[in-house]
Design an enzyme around this catalytic site. Structure first.
Site, PDB file in Angstrom:
ATOM      1  N   GLU A 155      22.658   6.802  43.991  1.00 52.49           N
ATOM      2  CA  GLU A 155      21.391   7.726  44.007  1.00 52.49           C
ATOM      3  C   GLU A 155      21.439   8.779  44.949  1.00 52.49           C
ATOM      4  O   GLU A 155      21.357  10.235  45.306  1.00 52.49           O
ATOM      5  CB  GLU A 155      20.344   7.708  43.682  1.00 52.49           C
ATOM      6  CG  GLU A 155      19.852   6.808  41.755  1.00 52.49           C
ATOM      7  CD  GLU A 155      18.623   6.360  42.064  1.00 52.49           C
ATOM      8  OE1 GLU A 155      18.267   7.403  40.313  1.00 52.49           O
ATOM      9  OE2 GLU A 155      18.702   5.534  42.316  1.00 52.49           O
ATOM     10  N   LYS A 170      12.062  13.023  37.614  1.00 54.23           N
ATOM     11  CA  LYS A 170      14.195  12.831  37.977  1.00 54.23           C
ATOM     12  C   LYS A 170      14.506  13.098  36.226  1.00 54.23           C
ATOM     13  O   LYS A 170      14.200  12.621  34.821  1.00 54.23           O
ATOM     14  CB  LYS A 170      13.906  11.922  38.074  1.00 54.23           C
ATOM     15  CG  LYS A 170      15.433  11.274  38.049  1.00 54.23           C
ATOM     16  CD  LYS A 170      16.139  10.049  38.600  1.00 54.23           C
ATOM     17  CE  LYS A 170      16.202   9.909  40.630  1.00 54.23           C
ATOM     18  NZ  LYS A 170      16.310   9.133  41.067  1.00 54.23           N
TER      19      LYS A 170
END
Length: 123
Positions: free
Chosen positions: A21, A98
């Site tokens: 990520e 997200k």
């Protein structure tokens, strides 16, 4: 009292606990709601008498650019800056999402919400 809302501030950021990520990044969306007194600005029609939403957006974009493991952490930084830099803000509510998180399922978004009020000192 009044409310100013910034909806769906979109950023590409690098938050998350996974190493990947931090390397590949992801799309995020931030909703911000602040409470402030809008009486003076509604009468004066002067930007200096209100909370400038350009300033609010700048805080969000700058803090979203700083990597965090947790969405809660970046949200708290945004809250803290808004309260520190904009003295007329009495309450702030934020939702950080997200988009398409890597959680092993077909999930559109994961969202955290936080809210904080300014502690006014009584003398």
């Amino acid at each position: 009292m009044g409310i100013i809302k910034l909806k769906n501030i979109r950023t590409f950021s690098y938050h998350g606990c996974l190493i990947e990520e931090g390397k590949i990044g992801s799309d995020y969306s931030v909703d911000l709601e602040i409470s402030t007194n809008l009486k003076q600005s509604s009468e004066s029609d002067n930007l200096k008498d209100t909370v400038d939403y350009v300033h609010l957006n700048k805080i969000v974009v700058e803090e979203m650019a700083i990597r965090s493991n947790l969405l809660e952490h970046v949200a708290k930084r945004i809250i803290d800056r808004a309260l520190a830099e904009l003295e007329t803000v009495s309450r702030i509510k934020i939702a950080v999402s997200k988009i398409n998180p890597p959680i092993g399922g077909d999930v559109e978004a994961v969202t955290i919400e936080m809210e904080e009020e300014r502690n006014f000192k009584l003398y």
